[in-house]
Design a protein around this motif. Structure first.
Motif, mmCIF file in Angstrom:
data_model
loop_
_atom_site.group_PDB
_atom_site.id
_atom_site.type_symbol
_atom_site.label_atom_id
_atom_site.label_comp_id
_atom_site.label_asym_id
_atom_site.label_seq_id
_atom_site.Cartn_x
_atom_site.Cartn_y
_atom_site.Cartn_z
ATOM 1 N N UNK A 1 0.833 -1.201 0.000
ATOM 2 C CA UNK A 1 0.000 0.000 0.000
ATOM 3 C C UNK A 1 0.871 1.256 0.000
ATOM 4 N N UNK A 2 1.910 1.271 0.822
ATOM 5 C CA UNK A 2 2.805 2.429 0.888
ATOM 6 C C UNK A 2 3.585 2.587 -0.412
ATOM 7 N N UNK A 3 4.033 1.438 -0.963
ATOM 8 C CA UNK A 3 4.838 1.479 -2.189
ATOM 9 C C UNK A 3 4.003 1.753 -3.430
ATOM 10 N N UNK A 4 2.681 1.568 -3.320
ATOM 11 C CA UNK A 4 1.821 1.783 -4.475
ATOM 12 C C UNK A 4 1.895 0.657 -5.486
ATOM 13 N N UNK A 5 2.314 -0.505 -5.074
ATOM 14 C CA UNK A 5 2.431 -1.662 -5.975
ATOM 15 C C UNK A 5 3.136 -2.807 -5.289
ATOM 16 N N UNK A 6 3.421 -3.856 -6.048
ATOM 17 C CA UNK A 6 4.013 -5.060 -5.460
ATOM 18 C C UNK A 6 5.518 -4.956 -5.230
ATOM 19 N N UNK A 7 6.174 -3.971 -5.866
ATOM 20 C CA UNK A 7 7.616 -3.794 -5.670
ATOM 21 C C UNK A 7 7.853 -2.929 -4.428
ATOM 22 N N UNK B 1 11.404 0.789 -0.274
ATOM 23 C CA UNK B 1 10.833 1.419 0.916
ATOM 24 C C UNK B 1 11.925 1.789 1.921
ATOM 25 N N UNK B 2 11.728 2.946 2.587
ATOM 26 C CA UNK B 2 12.692 3.412 3.583
ATOM 27 C C UNK B 2 12.419 2.833 4.962
ATOM 28 N N UNK B 3 13.259 3.216 5.919
ATOM 29 C CA UNK B 3 13.159 2.685 7.270
ATOM 30 C C UNK B 3 11.826 3.030 7.932
ATOM 31 N N UNK C 1 6.523 1.358 10.074
ATOM 32 C CA UNK C 1 5.059 1.469 10.082
ATOM 33 C C UNK C 1 4.437 0.114 9.756
ATOM 34 N N UNK C 2 4.954 -0.535 8.721
ATOM 35 C CA UNK C 2 4.415 -1.839 8.324
ATOM 36 C C UNK C 2 4.622 -2.871 9.420
ATOM 37 N N UNK C 3 5.801 -2.858 10.043
ATOM 38 C CA UNK C 3 6.075 -3.808 11.117
ATOM 39 C C UNK C 3 5.219 -3.561 12.342
ATOM 40 N N UNK D 1 14.948 -4.310 11.895
ATOM 41 C CA UNK D 1 16.241 -4.964 12.096
ATOM 42 C C UNK D 1 16.408 -6.140 11.141
ATOM 43 N N UNK D 2 15.327 -6.905 10.947
ATOM 44 C CA UNK D 2 15.395 -8.050 10.025
ATOM 45 C C UNK D 2 15.691 -7.587 8.601
ATOM 46 N N UNK D 3 14.906 -6.621 8.122
ATOM 47 C CA UNK D 3 15.051 -6.171 6.740
ATOM 48 C C UNK D 3 16.426 -5.549 6.494
ATOM 49 N N UNK D 4 16.902 -4.754 7.442
ATOM 50 C CA UNK D 4 18.202 -4.102 7.272
ATOM 51 C C UNK D 4 19.333 -5.129 7.292
#
Length: 297
Positions: A198-204, A208-210, A215-217, A288-291
């Motif tokens: 939703x934030x990215x406006x698509x499936x890619x 996305x930033x930190x 927010x998603x987490x 932390x996981x994503x980074x």
């Protein structure tokens, strides 16, 4: 095996961040969940979350808010290795092509599969943690269990193995643990992916930033508890129940007794601390996981 090792490392870092940020909230949640139902005319031991914090710090100092942290900290590597590795392998299995992003529905399936696996690690860890967190809340209720005063995680494990049926005793509450972890993780990973898209406006979502990941987490963690909180209450009361003279015969009996004595609100004791914990703790975990995962390539 490279992806498995990356998920293991990133999951461990994420789990450690989640534990450090969220454990004090979890301690208050368990104290509120496990405090005895007051007799007619009596007031409960804790009037609410703030009162539980004040009493805990007054009686045990700030360290009391981190009681029971040793057990989950000791197993955080294994727990998150299973959670994120099973999720990662399920993602690989469901992809038509290696570079294809997964749909929200596919992430729900991945989360549910990961939930099945982690239940077997979560159950003994949660039992040890809850016993340590709850013993001060239960003090003075007069049940036989409270004659046992635990000195730490290993002391709880030794007591259960020696006096509560051996290894089987460590898996007390496995059914409600699975009833929490399977739908909870399905909701968490589904909401996490849906929010990112939703934030990215698509499936890619790779750019996305930190802040967006946090927010998603955070929303994903909130979704976990909204989905399964009554089950967590039942799990906690069963795991701290007296072995020799149990108050509850099982999950269904615990549900019926809590509802009969306290109404549906009894199934949401400690919900406030759980929600206050879930947002920052899961925001820290997923960030932390994503980074870490990104840094590992």
């Amino acid at each position: 095996m490279g992806d498995v090792a990356k998920d293991l490392t990133a999951g461990t870092v994420g789990g450690a961040a989640q534990l450090i940020v969220g454990h004090p909230f979890d301690t208050i949640k368990v104290k509120l969940q496990s405090q005895p139902t007051p007799l007619p005319g009596q007031v409960p031991k804790y009037s609410g979350a703030i009162d539980a914090v004040k009493q805990t710090i007054a009686a045990e100092g700030p360290r009391g808010l981190y009681k029971g942290m040793g057990a989950p900290l000791a197993t955080v590597a294994a727990f998150n290795a299973v959670l994120f590795t099973v999720r990662g392998q399920m993602e690989t299995l469901l992809r038509t092509h290696p570079s294809d992003p997964l749909t929200v529905q596919q992430q729900v399936v991945c989360g549910a599969a990961a939930g099945v696996s982690v239940s077997f690690l979560a159950c003994p860890t949660e039992l040890i943690k809850c016993r340590l967190q709850a013993q001060s809340a239960l003090a003075g209720s007069g049940t036989a269990t409270l004659g046992v005063k635990y000195g730490g995680p290993m002391d709880v494990a030794r007591h259960v193995l020696r006096s509560e049926g051996g290894v089987k005793g460590l898996f007390k509450g496995l059914v409600p643990t699975m009833a929490r972890e399977i739908p909870g993780n399905a909701a968490m990973f589904g909401v996490y992916e849906a929010t990112k898209q939703l934030i990215a406006g698509g499936s890619d979502t790779s750019k996305l930033g930190r802040g967006s990941l946090m927010v998603a987490g955070g929303l994903a963690g909130a979704a976990f508890w909204v989905m399964v909180y009554p089950t967590d209450v039942i799990k906690s009361v069963i795991q701290v129940d007296d072995y020799k003279n149990p108050k509850f015969s099982g999950s269904i009996d615990a549900f019926k007794r809590i509802k009969a004595s306290e109404g549906y609100k009894g199934l949401y004791k400690g919900f406030g601390p759980a929600m206050f914990r879930s947002v920052p703790a899961n925001a820290a975990c997923f960030l932390a996981y994503e980074m870490t995962r990104s840094a590992l390539g």
